[in-house]
Design a protein around this motif. Structure first.
Motif, PDB file in Angstrom:
ATOM      1  N   UNK A 101      -7.161   2.783  -5.749  1.00 47.23           N
ATOM      2  CA  UNK A 101      -7.576   4.178  -5.731  1.00 47.23           C
ATOM      3  C   UNK A 101      -6.691   5.086  -6.590  1.00 47.23           C
ATOM      4  N   UNK A 102      -5.369   4.953  -6.528  1.00 40.68           N
ATOM      5  CA  UNK A 102      -4.510   5.855  -7.307  1.00 40.68           C
ATOM      6  C   UNK A 102      -4.752   5.748  -8.804  1.00 40.68           C
ATOM      7  N   UNK A 103      -5.463   4.714  -9.206  1.00 33.60           N
ATOM      8  CA  UNK A 103      -5.888   4.577 -10.591  1.00 33.60           C
ATOM      9  C   UNK A 103      -6.549   5.864 -11.072  1.00 33.60           C
ATOM     10  N   UNK A 119     -13.821  -5.234   0.498  1.00 36.46           N
ATOM     11  CA  UNK A 119     -14.179  -4.267  -0.535  1.00 36.46           C
ATOM     12  C   UNK A 119     -13.383  -2.993  -0.372  1.00 36.46           C
ATOM     13  N   UNK A 176     -10.564  -2.602   1.241  1.00 37.42           N
ATOM     14  CA  UNK A 176      -9.142  -2.836   0.988  1.00 37.42           C
ATOM     15  C   UNK A 176      -8.866  -2.841  -0.509  1.00 37.42           C
ATOM     16  N   UNK A 177      -9.776  -3.447  -1.253  1.00 37.52           N
ATOM     17  CA  UNK A 177      -9.585  -3.530  -2.698  1.00 37.52           C
ATOM     18  C   UNK A 177      -9.673  -2.151  -3.329  1.00 37.52           C
ATOM     19  N   UNK A 178     -10.681  -1.410  -2.931  1.00 34.14           N
ATOM     20  CA  UNK A 178     -10.833  -0.067  -3.488  1.00 34.14           C
ATOM     21  C   UNK A 178      -9.615   0.781  -3.157  1.00 34.14           C
ATOM     22  N   UNK A 179      -9.139   0.611  -1.946  1.00 37.98           N
ATOM     23  CA  UNK A 179      -7.951   1.355  -1.539  1.00 37.98           C
ATOM     24  C   UNK A 179      -6.766   0.991  -2.436  1.00 37.98           C
ATOM     25  N   UNK A 180      -6.683  -0.291  -2.748  1.00 36.93           N
ATOM     26  CA  UNK A 180      -5.537  -0.745  -3.534  1.00 36.93           C
ATOM     27  C   UNK A 180      -5.555  -0.200  -4.963  1.00 36.93           C
ATOM     28  N   UNK A 200      -2.046  -2.481  -9.652  1.00 36.19           N
ATOM     29  CA  UNK A 200      -3.431  -2.149  -9.325  1.00 36.19           C
ATOM     30  C   UNK A 200      -4.389  -2.943 -10.207  1.00 36.19           C
ATOM     31  N   UNK A 225      -5.825  -9.924   0.515  1.00 33.28           N
ATOM     32  CA  UNK A 225      -7.122  -9.260   0.629  1.00 33.28           C
ATOM     33  C   UNK A 225      -8.241 -10.301   0.667  1.00 33.28           C
ATOM     34  N   UNK A 278       0.841  -1.194   0.000  1.00 33.67           N
ATOM     35  CA  UNK A 278       0.000   0.000   0.000  1.00 33.67           C
ATOM     36  C   UNK A 278       0.878   1.247   0.000  1.00 33.67           C
ATOM     37  N   UNK A 285       0.940   9.190  -5.098  1.00 31.54           N
ATOM     38  CA  UNK A 285      -0.224  10.040  -4.873  1.00 31.54           C
ATOM     39  C   UNK A 285       0.033  10.983  -3.709  1.00 31.54           C
ATOM     40  N   UNK A 332      -8.014  13.597  -8.722  1.00 38.55           N
ATOM     41  CA  UNK A 332      -8.031  12.469  -7.806  1.00 38.55           C
ATOM     42  C   UNK A 332      -9.139  12.626  -6.768  1.00 38.55           C
TER      43      UNK A 332
END
Ligand SMILES: Nc1ncnc2c1ncn2[C@@H]1O[C@H](COP(=O)(O)OP(=O)(O)OP(=O)(O)O)[C@@H](O)[C@H]1O
Ligand SMILES: Nc1ncnc2c1ncn2[C@@H]1O[C@H](COP(=O)(O)OP(=O)(O)OP(=O)(O)O)[C@@H](O)[C@H]1O
Ligand SMILES: [Mg+2]
Ligand SMILES: [Mg+2]
Lengths: 280, 328, 360, 287, 360
Positions: free
Chosen positions: D114-116, D106, D108-112, D170, D96, A36, A43, A259
């Motif tokens: 997010x920078x997308x 969910x 955790x996945x979204x967090x992973x 990601x 995860x 992470x 970012x 973002x």
């Protein structure tokens, strides 16, 4: 008493297994933390230096300032590019979803000759690099003397998003929906009504998923937008030319803004969808 | 409102430069930016006749564009030629058969930029520093083959105007040496980033156009014209032959050449550069003039040369040499 | 409200495969017909030919005396209730039930009133604003029924509507279905592969196999006097005993079997009047083996019990007759009896319950 | 008669529904592609394009080491990126799916991923600032005394690979995760029940069962990575060029469309080769 | 090869919810035990506590006399056959069956031999090189069985192994399962919610409801003498009749019901010796209403037939007794009788088959 004794020995046994498990999960959490960190590092830096007081978005951090955000809002090229991006992303996604939905519907519900070939053809652009798609389109548009504009960018984005939308919607079009459509027809609905009142609403979750995926891709797409646009450009292209024309934290500011807005949209969607999925 | 389509270098996209013209004439100026004459010609080839009204191009390449029949004639008396620095009138470049096709609007130098706290400024006075081992891994090369090859030619003690096929082997050898000691080959912003972050300490091919805008935040950045000389870049502006709005286009050119336009262009957000119109000085702040080194110009002009003007074949060779250098 | 149905020589082929093979069938108005048969026998195909979802390769369908060729599903006086209910998952119940009325252009308030009425009929008025996924299987089935009835069809087609329910709910829904059919009077054509369900609700059962109609008649008729081996086997457990007609009188015949000789009434010979020398197959249901003491019974010697399991209402036993040890007969013994594997019991048979078919 | 027309009209309807998508794909994908293939057989001569079919461009490609290097650079970088991304993403997806409590998965996945949603261009550029000598990473490492000389991790292949891996980790996490949770937990239980330890369960059961998903993700990674221009351009420092950069040079500097087309076809062939290699694991199916 | 199982006060809670509530159960080595109960009653939970996939909140499990606390599934002498079979789709059958042996480090040739043997046992030797997706549901089930047996467990745990099969195949697989269990002698703990299946295969049935054991015993015992209303209702159709004990002798008691007075043997009172004034519920199975003529029968006046359906072996009728018109009793009438709705028939009852439970 005896029961107590027994409970204790089993506790010891459990303990050994647990030790291994604890060790395993420690490693897991460590890995999670590292990855992470890796994922969020750019970012975090991006956002941090968007508040840089000074022209250089590099260490050291001189102090907190909102000047670059002001600069972003004052930049009419940038705001125009934002609007263009939004327009291209939504329009091309609507077109891609519509075409993808119709094709998926036909291929899933009717037996057409060469349907495997048709599916392959529709999916094919997914296996071709954007650069090649863009170059081919550029060459053909040139030959036919079609002027580059946001429209041509949109055409390119539909080409790359159509396979995606088709695949997502086609995958969700299970045979178990056939009877539902038949029922609608049986109750007097015309083909058009079946599609608009029954099939599309029923598949709405996957249509929406396809739509948002497609918006995401279009929004962030560079090479097609770069090669197929002329005066009106999308955000990535505008950012690209900003980057070429000099170093400053404005790019960080616009990146951070995009973002934050995306995260907000995502959260809203997530809450809405999550609420629904919990109900069902 | 009318629209004017201009194919320009990125300095023209600064709203501070364009908006006053748009307001004054109630037009919308559509700008498409490019980098390097090849890219510009490539865009023109992909366009229909009449798509473009105005074009900005390297002064040394004006003839290439004229020869392709793309530039239209401008009335010489409509232009403030007399106000230009004499060295920048460049008639041999901007005119053909006595007809004026373009006018020089901005210039500057491709030379050596450096961080004066990290390197010995004395070393920068000799061009050979760009292929010497002394600063190995601390040099960035500007990614434009024409001025860079020109610099090498100067470093070899020859004139850019004389550059021919025969010089290429020696040049390629030096390019290779430069690549070996360099850290990266990069465009404007990567170069700026690299200088600013300390990734490199020297930028070959840079000049005031790289450092001027950073002067406030990075006062340690400096540039110099070495004793062998340096490249002088100059960009010209002209009206396209097939323009459907030649009058408006000419008006735009006149605006760019006017003292106000020149001052704005010189300090445009993309990169700074010297205005060709000497009267622009009145519209520049002292600080800006200092960053542009207004007062040093006579000396620089004397010791700098224009870009080489290769034939199509030589151009191809130079590009290949450049690509080979990067892939090495 | 109701109409008769006539299917004439309907055939449906998929490539070389005959899903339906020259089926003819007449259904009276208001009848409750059940199509019964194993998986893949063509029940759904026949039903969807009636509903207009499939076009027969040959043959015709008449509903209320009118030829249905080329008539689209929507224009037919039929409505189908699908196996998986096919409720619209994104609509509330009231909108589901009112959908057909909406398609017919009824204004909203009117169709909501009518839909409410039908939801009331199936006992779901209070759930009108729920969505299908909030209902249990049985409730969904009722909504599907209400939706189908709401457009007032002459013929209601039901494709295994109870297939997904568990046994208890299934029996309960069968009763309800039958009751509703009686109330509305519509012709019901109901598909199932559960013979108990068929018997519980049908006025007449159509037994199908491999695209053909094997048997046709009231439930008891088919159970007691099956017209084919398949039909006999499908309607419940049965023992097939090979035999040969020895003597044939006008009203009865003597059949010789491996376990002994049985005299059967001539009426029990389905394939026509028996003649000496005919090879026949006797169909004997497990419950027709009876205590030897019974007055009308024919004794067949003794048999070993090879295994026995308690089945609630009875013991299900496998018997090996002494006379033909290699045979294994299934017989039901009374709940109250004590059966122990290995025991020897007298074997007897009620001849009136035996059916004789032409040997396969 | 009537039956035939009924089926015909059905079929006509179906054609009308697929037609728009098919036409779009043919007009804006197939035709351009064929056109490009044809154009790759023309050649640029000075200022003109010679419209005579020849193999000059391909011959040039194979004879000029700078161009050939472009392909090998592309392949090396892409393969490195694909392998690294899978190796990093799989454990993440696995943790995860397996270790994170159900209701946090969910999140955790979204967090992973997010920078997308930061702009791709800005994000790559952000890496440049991170990796450079004076950048955050080097400053931090120097600060805590882990290194005494700044690491050379910017403006070279390392930087390009890091930038790419960041993006594709990601993407792959998403695809691998969705594969993992589709597996019935009973597979894992059955394996454990039959005496497999955690590693054996993973190696013999979980991995083979998720392989199709992984391969599909890896192939997508390959396609997107080998065709990308931004990341190598921003992070690579032009120290070595990948094929897309060379293609852009052909267009940008010389308007040499035929050569660009030829190089594109070569790029396409590389993708096709990758496709053939993992085709037997790829699947796009209806549920 | 086989082992006894002992569950002591097992409880499993999920938050505030008790999935399993103080369950104790002793299973003999080699027994075929069936856990029977409705969906959600905790069958799978109990099974996975035995298998070691779930840790009980309280209580303990002993297998072969050894406490299993903290023992991982792999180290237990149990193997589980999962409801969805959980065959490894990427392995051939032989590799699926040999998987457990491979994990135990057996060399390839040896484990292939053994796997072949088990495939042979379930009749799938010839398909050894196929992959699971090439098999039918029934065949898959057999492979899963072979895979579970291959590691030679002492206790085999089966979680609704037949749930996905159709009725006919299911009955057939039941017979096979039972036969295999007899052959290998392993203790089987089998979960189902189908009471017919339970009766057909179990040595003993454990009836569960809401996390508790409701009843336990041989199939006939549970059917004939259920220990709770739930158990009575779950094992088959039943009529509950409220009653009150009027007189109680040593070996019998007189119970007053809305339809008349019945004298029951004291042994039929499950909840203990009856005392006058006790409220009881009589459980009467439909087949226990009998012809009034029968000698042991108690007459209960007359009843109307409100509806009747032919069910093959019998007619299933709804009766409204004259004495208590609001009641609706379900009774089975003999196959041979002619029942017409509306008819009046004499109602009689075999008291020995009636069970009396404490009123709910
Ligand atoms: N579109 C089709 N193409 C080819 N064969 C088909 C098609 N539809 C049905 N069939 C075949 O026709 C036969 C009859 O199918 P049908 O659906 O009528 O069976 P069914 O009796 O309803 O079975 P079930 O009880 O399983 O629903 C089956 O063998 C099926 O495989
Ligand atoms: N992990 C869990 N968390 C919370 N509740 C659970 C969990 N697992 C099971 N339950 C609950 O425990 C109860 C018993 O579950 P179990 O799976 O044992 O039922 P079952 O008897 O096997 O039912 P079925 O026949 O439907 O498989 C159910 O109500 C279920 O919802
Ligand atoms: Mg069917
Ligand atoms: Mg369960």
């Amino acid at each position: 008493m005896a029961f107590d004794q027994q409970a204790r020995t089993s506790d010891v046994l459990l303990h050994q297994g647990r030790l291994k498990r604890v060790l395993g999960s420690c490693l897991s959490w460590l890995y999670l933390a590292c990855i992470y960190g890796f994922i969020f590092l750019p970012v975090a830096v991006l956002v941090l230096f968007s508040f840089q007081d000074g022209r250089l978005p590099v260490p050291p951090f001189n102090g907190f300032s909102l000047q670059w955000y002001e600069a972003v809002f004052a930049d009419r090229k940038l705001t125009a590019a934002l609007a263009n991006s939004f327009l291209v992303a939504t329009t091309s996604s609507v077109v891609a979803c519509t075409l993808g939905f119709l094709a998926a519907y036909a291929l899933a519900r009717y037996k057409l000759p060469g349907s495997a070939l048709q599916r392959g053809l529709l999916i094919a652009p997914m296996t071709v690099s954007y650069l090649i798609i863009a170059l081919g389109l550029l060459a053909v548009l040139n030959t036919f003397g079609i002027r580059l504009s946001l429209w041509t960018v949109g055409i390119g984005h539909v080409v790359i998003n159509l396979p995606l939308c088709f695949a997502v919607i086609y995958a969700s079009m299970g045979d178990h929906h056939i009877n539902i459509e038949r029922a609608a027809r049986d109750l007097g609905a015309s083909d058009f009504k079946v599609m608009t009142l029954v099939t599309a609403p029923m598949l709405m979750p996957s249509i929406m998923a396809a739509f948002f995926l497609s918006v995401t891709f279009s929004w962030d797409e560079f090479i097609i937008a770069f090669l197929l646009s002329r005066f009106d450009v999308t955000l990535p292209v505008e950012i690209w030319s900003m980057l070429r024309s000099g170093l400053n934290p404005k790019t960080n500011a616009i990146g951070s803004l995009v973002f934050l807005v995306s995260v907000a949209v995502l959260l809203v969607l997530e809450l809405a969808l999550f609420g629904r999925s919990r109900k069902s | 409102a009318d629209e004017l389509n201009a194919l320009v270098w990125c300095d023209h996209t600064d709203p501070a430069l364009i908006e006053p013209f748009e307001k004054a004439n109630d037009v919308k100026v559509n700008l498409k930016e490019y980098e390097g004459t090849g890219a510009g010609l490539s865009i023109l080839e992909q366009s229909q006749p009449g798509d473009w009204d105005v074009m900005v191009v390297d002064a040394v390449d004006v003839h290439r564009v004229i020869d392709m029949g793309l530039l239209g004639e401008m009335p010489a008396d409509a232009l403030p030629t007399a106000d230009l620095f004499p060295e920048l009138r460049m008639e041999e470049n901007n005119t053909k058969d006595g007809k004026t096709y373009a006018v020089t609007e901005k210039f500057g130098y491709n030379t050596i930029s450096f961080d004066k706290t990290k390197v010995d400024p004395k070393d920068m006075e000799d061009l050979s520093v760009i292929w010497s081992d002394k600063y190995k891994g601390r040099i960035a090369l500007y990614d434009y083959y024409l001025p860079m090859i020109g610099l090498v030619q100067l470093g070899l003690g020859k004139k850019t105007a004389d550059l021919s096929d025969a010089d290429m082997p020696a040049i390629e050898e030096k390019l290779s040496a430069m690549k070996t000691v360099s850290k990266q080959v990069s465009d404007v912003v990567s170069s700026q980033t690299a200088l600013a972050t300390g990734e490199v300490d020297i930028l070959v091919g840079g000049g005031e156009w790289i450092t001027a805008s950073l002067a406030k935040d990075k006062p340690d950045l400096d540039w110099i014209v070495p004793k062998q000389g340096a490249m002088r870049w100059a960009q010209s502006i002209g009206v396209m032959k097939d323009s459907k709005k030649p009058d408006l286009a000419l008006k735009f050119v006149q605006y760019i050449l006017s003292p106000e336009g020149q001052a704005r262009l010189a300090t445009s957000s993309c990169y700074w550069g010297m205005p060709t119109n000497q009267k622009a000085g009145e519209h520049l702040a002292d600080e800006q003039k200092k960053a542009l080194r207004w007062d040093d110009q006579p000396a620089y002009l004397k010791n700098t040369q224009l870009y080489p003007i290769p034939t199509a074949e030589l151009d191809q060779k130079m590009q290949d040499a450049w690509t080979n250098m990067m892939q090495q | 409200m109701t109409a008769s149905v006539s299917i004439r020589n309907a055939t449906k082929t998929y490539g070389p495969f005959k899903a339906l093979d020259d089926v003819s069938l007449d259904i009276d108005a208001g009848e409750f017909i059940v199509l019964l048969g194993p998986s893949g026998c063509g029940k759904t195909t026949l039903l969807s030919i009636l509903g207009g979802f499939t076009t027969p390769t040959a043959g015709s369908v008449l509903i209320g005396g009118k030829d249905m060729a080329g008539v689209a599903p929507a224009s037919r006086p039929t409505t189908t209730m699908f196996q998986d209910y096919a409720l619209f998952p994104h609509m509330r119940l009231i909108d589901n039930v009112g959908f057909g009325l909406r398609m017919r252009g009824l204004p909203k308030s009117e169709r909501d009133d009518k839909a409410m009425g039908f939801l009331d009929l199936v006992g779901l008025k209070s759930a009108a604003r729920k969505k299908p996924h909030e209902l249990s299987g049985g409730q969904r089935q009722r909504v599907a029924l209400a939706r189908a009835l709401a457009v007032d069809p002459d013929v209601l087609l039901l494709d295994e509507p109870l297939g997904a329910l568990d046994l208890k709910l299934r029996r309960q829904m069968q009763d309800e279905l039958k009751a509703i059919q009686k109330r509305v009077g519509t012709t019901f054509v109901h598909v199932t592969h559960d013979q108990e369900e068929a018997m519980a609700i049908a006025d007449r059962i159509v037994v199908m196999n491999q695209g053909k109609v094997e048997d046709l008649g009231a439930p008891s008729e088919i159970y007691m006097r099956p017209k084919s081996l398949f039909s006999a086997g499908f309607m419940g457990e049965v023992n097939f005993l090979q035999g040969r007609v020895r003597e044939a009188a006008n009203d009865s015949a003597r059949v010789e079997t491996p376990v002994g000789t049985v005299v059967l009434p001539a009426a029990n010979f389905i394939s026509g009047k028996p003649a000496p020398g005919d090879h026949v197959t006797l169909c004997i249901r497990p419950e027709h083996f009876c205590e030897a003491a019974s007055h009308s019974a024919v004794r067949l010697g003794e048999a070993h019990i090879t295994s026995a399991a308690f089945f609630g209402t009875h013991f299900r036993c496998h018997l090996a007759p002494m006379a033909a040890n290699e045979l294994s007969l299934v017989a039901h013994m009374p709940q109250a009896s004590t059966v122990t594997p290995g025991e020897r019991i007298p074997l007897a048979l009620d001849p009136s319950a035996v059916t004789a078919l032409a040997a396969a | 008669m009537t039956t035939a027309t009924l089926e015909q009209s059905e079929r006509r309807k179906a054609w009308a529904l697929v037609a728009p998508a098919l036409l779009w794909t043919v007009a804006f994908f197939v035709i351009p592609f064929l056109y490009m293939a044809a154009m790759s057989l023309w050649s640029r001569q000075g200022r003109d394009i010679l419209r005579v079919w020849n193999l000059d461009n391909y011959a040039r490609f194979f004879s000029e080491s700078a161009l050939l290097r472009g392909l090998t650079n592309s392949l090396e970088i892409t393969l490195t990126v694909t392998v690294l991304s899978v190796l990093l993403a799989y454990p993440l997806a696995w943790i995860i799916a397996e270790r994170v409590p159900k209701r946090w998965q969910r999140m955790a996945l979204i967090l992973a991923i997010l920078p997308f949603w930061t702009s791709y261009v800005v994000r790559s550029y952000s890496w440049l600032l991170l990796l450079s000598k004076g950048g955050v990473i080097n400053q931090a490492l120097l600060g805590i005394g882990l290194i005494s000389e700044p690491l050379e991790i910017a403006s070279n292949r390392t930087a390009t690979v890091i930038g790419f891996v960041h993006f594709f980790v990601m993407l792959l996490t998403l695809t691998i995760y969705s594969n993992l949770i589709q597996l019935s937990p009973n597979y894992r239980r059955a394996a454990a029940d039959l005496g497999a330890n955690a590693f054996q369960t993973f190696w013999h059961v979980i991995l083979p069962l998720t392989l199709p998903g992984v391969m599909t993700g890896a192939f997508l990674t390959f396609v997107l990575c080998i065709g990308d221009y931004i990341t190598p351009q921003i992070l690579g420092g032009n120290n070595e060029l990948v094929l897309p950069q060379i293609i852009m040079l052909q267009i940008g500097r010389r308007a040499d469309f035929p050569m660009a087309a030829a190089l594109s076809i070569i790029l396409m062939l590389a993708v096709t080769a990758a496709y053939v290699l993992c085709a037997r694991w790829l699947k796009i199916e209806r549920a």
